[in-house]
Design a protein around this motif. Structure first.
Motif, PDB file in Angstrom:
ATOM      1  N   THR A 244       6.313   4.290  13.402  1.00 18.27           N
ATOM      2  CA  THR A 244       5.369   4.910  12.469  1.00 18.27           C
ATOM      3  C   THR A 244       5.453   4.263  11.090  1.00 18.27           C
ATOM      4  OG1 THR A 244       5.533   7.027  13.634  1.00 18.27           O
ATOM      5  CG2 THR A 244       4.662   7.083  11.392  1.00 18.27           C
ATOM      6  N   LEU A 245       6.674   4.021  10.612  1.00 16.51           N
ATOM      7  CA  LEU A 245       6.859   3.365   9.314  1.00 16.51           C
ATOM      8  C   LEU A 245       6.273   1.954   9.329  1.00 16.51           C
ATOM      9  CD1 LEU A 245      10.475   4.516   8.402  1.00 16.51           C
ATOM     10  CD2 LEU A 245       8.385   5.120   7.194  1.00 16.51           C
ATOM     11  N   ALA A 246       6.473   1.247  10.441  1.00 18.22           N
ATOM     12  CA  ALA A 246       5.913  -0.107  10.567  1.00 18.22           C
ATOM     13  C   ALA A 246       4.391  -0.065  10.567  1.00 18.22           C
ATOM     14  CB  ALA A 246       6.435  -0.767  11.844  1.00 18.22           C
ATOM     15  N   ILE A 247       3.815   0.936  11.249  1.00 20.00           N
ATOM     16  CA  ILE A 247       2.353   1.060  11.310  1.00 20.00           C
ATOM     17  C   ILE A 247       1.773   1.400   9.940  1.00 20.00           C
ATOM     18  CG2 ILE A 247       0.458   2.442  12.252  1.00 20.00           C
ATOM     19  CD1 ILE A 247       2.077   2.624  14.861  1.00 20.00           C
ATOM     20  N   ILE A 248       2.451   2.291   9.197  1.00 18.14           N
ATOM     21  CA  ILE A 248       1.976   2.641   7.853  1.00 18.14           C
ATOM     22  C   ILE A 248       1.930   1.391   6.974  1.00 18.14           C
ATOM     23  CG2 ILE A 248       2.595   3.861   5.720  1.00 18.14           C
ATOM     24  CD1 ILE A 248       3.667   6.128   7.452  1.00 18.14           C
ATOM     25  N   GLY A 249       2.965   0.563   7.069  1.00 16.62           N
ATOM     26  CA  GLY A 249       2.984  -0.681   6.305  1.00 16.62           C
ATOM     27  C   GLY A 249       1.843  -1.602   6.683  1.00 16.62           C
ATOM     28  N   SER A 250       1.555  -1.696   7.983  1.00 12.15           N
ATOM     29  CA  SER A 250       0.452  -2.543   8.451  1.00 12.15           C
ATOM     30  C   SER A 250      -0.898  -2.011   7.971  1.00 12.15           C
ATOM     31  CB  SER A 250       0.464  -2.622   9.980  1.00 12.15           C
ATOM     32  OG  SER A 250       1.656  -3.223  10.442  1.00 12.15           O
ATOM     33  N   VAL A 251      -1.045  -0.690   7.970  1.00  8.77           N
ATOM     34  CA  VAL A 251      -2.302  -0.076   7.499  1.00  8.77           C
ATOM     35  C   VAL A 251      -2.514  -0.391   6.014  1.00  8.77           C
ATOM     36  CG1 VAL A 251      -3.434   2.133   7.006  1.00  8.77           C
ATOM     37  CG2 VAL A 251      -2.341   1.759   9.222  1.00  8.77           C
ATOM     38  N   GLU A 252      -1.445  -0.279   5.216  1.00  6.00           N
ATOM     39  CA  GLU A 252      -1.545  -0.591   3.785  1.00  6.00           C
ATOM     40  C   GLU A 252      -1.937  -2.053   3.567  1.00  6.00           C
ATOM     41  OE1 GLU A 252       1.903   2.568   2.265  1.00  6.00           O
ATOM     42  OE2 GLU A 252       2.352   0.434   2.514  1.00  6.00           O
ATOM     43  N   ASP A 253      -1.312  -2.947   4.331  1.00  8.17           N
ATOM     44  CA  ASP A 253      -1.612  -4.385   4.202  1.00  8.17           C
ATOM     45  C   ASP A 253      -3.060  -4.680   4.581  1.00  8.17           C
ATOM     46  OD1 ASP A 253       0.994  -4.819   3.431  1.00  8.17           O
ATOM     47  OD2 ASP A 253       1.692  -5.383   5.430  1.00  8.17           O
ATOM     48  N   THR A 254      -3.509  -4.076   5.692  1.00  5.80           N
ATOM     49  CA  THR A 254      -4.889  -4.288   6.131  1.00  5.80           C
ATOM     50  C   THR A 254      -5.873  -3.762   5.106  1.00  5.80           C
ATOM     51  OG1 THR A 254      -4.178  -4.077   8.452  1.00  5.80           O
ATOM     52  CG2 THR A 254      -6.535  -3.821   7.987  1.00  5.80           C
ATOM     53  N   LEU A 255      -5.597  -2.585   4.572  1.00  6.18           N
ATOM     54  CA  LEU A 255      -6.480  -1.995   3.554  1.00  6.18           C
ATOM     55  C   LEU A 255      -6.538  -2.877   2.312  1.00  6.18           C
ATOM     56  CD1 LEU A 255      -8.251   0.403   2.731  1.00  6.18           C
ATOM     57  CD2 LEU A 255      -6.188   1.556   1.903  1.00  6.18           C
ATOM     58  N   PHE A 256      -5.401  -3.480   1.952  1.00  6.78           N
ATOM     59  CA  PHE A 256      -5.398  -4.381   0.793  1.00  6.78           C
ATOM     60  C   PHE A 256      -6.376  -5.533   1.003  1.00  6.78           C
ATOM     61  CE2 PHE A 256      -3.863  -8.485  -0.782  1.00  6.78           C
ATOM     62  CZ  PHE A 256      -4.033  -8.290  -2.147  1.00  6.78           C
ATOM     63  N   PHE A 257      -6.324  -6.178   2.174  1.00  7.49           N
ATOM     64  CA  PHE A 257      -7.192  -7.329   2.418  1.00  7.49           C
ATOM     65  C   PHE A 257      -8.651  -6.913   2.576  1.00  7.49           C
ATOM     66  CE2 PHE A 257      -3.106  -9.264   3.635  1.00  7.49           C
ATOM     67  CZ  PHE A 257      -3.187 -10.403   2.848  1.00  7.49           C
TER      68      PHE A 257
ATOM     69  N   VAL B  56     -10.098  -4.684   0.884  1.00  9.96           N
ATOM     70  CA  VAL B  56     -10.596  -4.532  -0.484  1.00  9.96           C
ATOM     71  C   VAL B  56     -10.574  -5.862  -1.237  1.00  9.96           C
ATOM     72  CG1 VAL B  56     -10.147  -3.425  -2.724  1.00  9.96           C
ATOM     73  CG2 VAL B  56      -9.875  -2.113  -0.607  1.00  9.96           C
ATOM     74  N   ALA B  57      -9.476  -6.630  -1.088  1.00  7.21           N
ATOM     75  CA  ALA B  57      -9.248  -7.806  -1.939  1.00  7.21           C
ATOM     76  C   ALA B  57     -10.117  -9.003  -1.575  1.00  7.21           C
ATOM     77  CB  ALA B  57      -7.766  -8.207  -1.867  1.00  7.21           C
ATOM     78  N   ILE B  58     -10.329  -9.237  -0.276  1.00  4.32           N
ATOM     79  CA  ILE B  58     -11.054 -10.447   0.125  1.00  4.32           C
ATOM     80  C   ILE B  58     -12.504 -10.441  -0.365  1.00  4.32           C
ATOM     81  CG2 ILE B  58     -11.895 -11.768   2.102  1.00  4.32           C
ATOM     82  CD1 ILE B  58      -8.958 -12.218   1.418  1.00  4.32           C
ATOM     83  N   PRO B  59     -13.293  -9.375  -0.166  1.00  6.91           N
ATOM     84  CA  PRO B  59     -14.672  -9.381  -0.710  1.00  6.91           C
ATOM     85  C   PRO B  59     -14.703  -9.536  -2.233  1.00  6.91           C
ATOM     86  CG  PRO B  59     -14.415  -7.617   0.893  1.00  6.91           C
ATOM     87  CD  PRO B  59     -13.048  -8.146   0.624  1.00  6.91           C
ATOM     88  N   ILE B  60     -13.727  -8.905  -2.929  1.00  7.25           N
ATOM     89  CA  ILE B  60     -13.673  -9.028  -4.397  1.00  7.25           C
ATOM     90  C   ILE B  60     -13.391 -10.478  -4.789  1.00  7.25           C
ATOM     91  CG2 ILE B  60     -12.350  -8.388  -6.453  1.00  7.25           C
ATOM     92  CD1 ILE B  60     -11.954  -5.625  -5.214  1.00  7.25           C
TER      93      ILE B  60
END
Length: 363
Positions: free
Chosen positions: A130-143, A145-149
């Motif tokens: 679960t902790l690993a998945i939360i980290g992956s979700v945060e990383d995915t959400l970052f990209f 948001v960040a890539i289109p910007i």
């Protein structure tokens, strides 16, 4: 006594990783040097004596920053879940995940090592996943948001590479096939009760499959629990962890920018960010450990049009060393130091225990 034995048996064996690293590291560095030698103008190596070492030092700092941000993010969530674990143990897990990612394909990454080390610290398998998945979700959400910007700020929406990639995705039969398959699966599971009963019966009656099925059910239930806790009480923590995820990836992606500045080359940092993202996406489909060979080729293919042709080979080498081999070397040295310290402690303990019977005999 039995619990100690179980603890030792569950301890993650880094010696296997070290043996792979000892073989893999020199071969990778040598391959990098040869690649640079054959793709760089020979006279350009003389410019290395004019390199600005302050930028090199900054790039080295940026290379190890993700260890600390990763540890902080885990600390945020372990505290939220009322799990007692020190920051230094979490830092060791972050470094171990980097080491594990170095000897596994990029698509796998360091998640298995991270999960194993969390379980070694007393976390259940489901909680560790679960902790690993939360980290992956945060990383995915970052990209997300960040890539289109970054593409918008750098004005790359009409860039040939961005246009060609978007065109290939939109006109890909595989893309639509996967999308349709996901939609059909969701509809069947959601509305067809007979399909649900059949699949549940099939999954729970096969010995090996049933174990995996029940394990993932446990993980999904944990995820639902964590999600409900976050939605009620953990929104601020999510923002804090997301902030450190942003620092994590910005630091890592800025390594190339500082390396270029050290050689007197300026390229729009947002453009560098986008192009590096394409490189790392290509690395994800390369099956070699750490995407060796393919990483250098991908970088060369993506950046050769914007980096001076005479310097592309040398920059490829420096980028790969700073973003991969430096981290792999430092993490290996750190864990070797920890293993030597443990051996030293084991040698000291018998001396202390053997001195006690002597004092007893004298009295």
């Amino acid at each position: 006594m039995q619990s100690k034995q179980n603890n030792n048996s569950n301890r993650f064996d880094f010696q296997k990783i070290f043996r792979k690293v000892i073989i893999f590291l020199p071969i990778g560095v040598l391959g990098n040097l040869l690649f640079s030698f054959f793709t760089t103008d020979r006279h350009i190596f003389q410019s290395l004596q004019h390199i600005q070492f302050s930028y090199l030092l900054l790039s080295l700092t940026l290379a190890v920053t993700p260890w600390f941000t990763h540890a902080v993010r885990m600390k945020v969530w372990t505290t939220f879940l009322d799990k007692s674990i020190s920051f230094w143990e979490l830092l060791k897990i972050a470094v171990g995940a980097t080491l594990g990612a170095g000897i596994s394909p990029t698509a796998v990454g360091g998640a298995p090592v991270k999960v194993a080390m969390l379980m070694q610290q007393g976390f259940s398998g489901a909680t560790a996943v679960t902790l690993a998945i939360i980290g992956s979700v945060e990383d995915t959400l970052f990209f997300v948001v960040a890539i289109p910007i970054a593409i918008t700020i750098s004005g790359m929406w009409h860039s040939p590479i961005v246009v060609s990639i978007l065109y290939s995705i939109v006109h890909s039969y595989i893309f639509y096939g996967v999308l349709i398959s996901i939609c059909i699966t969701i509809l069947l599971f959601r509305f067809n009760r007979h399909v649900q009963i059949f699949l549940h019966h099939w999954l729970t009656n096969l010995p090996v499959v049933s174990r995996i099925y029940y394990y993932f059910q446990h993980v999904i239930s944990d995820l639902k629990l964590v999600y409900s806790l976050i939605s009620r009480n953990g929104k601020r923590r999510f923002l804090v962890s997301y902030f450190f995820s942003t620092v994590n990836w910005v630091s890592y992606y800025m390594i190339l920018f500082t390396l270029l500045l050290s050689l007197g080359i300026y390229i729009n940092p947002f453009k560098i960010f986008v192009l590096q993202w394409f490189v790392f996406c290509l690395m994800g489909v390369i099956p070699t450990p750490g995407a060796s060979g393919g990483a250098e080729a991908s970088f060369f293919f993506i950046f050769h049009s914007i980096v001076p042709e005479s310097q592309i080979g040398m920059i490829t080498m420096l980028w790969r060393i700073q973003t991969f081999y430096v981290q792999l070397t430092l993490s290996s040295l750190l864990f070797l130091g920890i293993s030597f310290a443990r051996r030293f402690e084991k040698k000291i303990i018998p001396i202390k225990s053997s001195s006690k019977p002597k004092t007893v005999t004298v009295t």
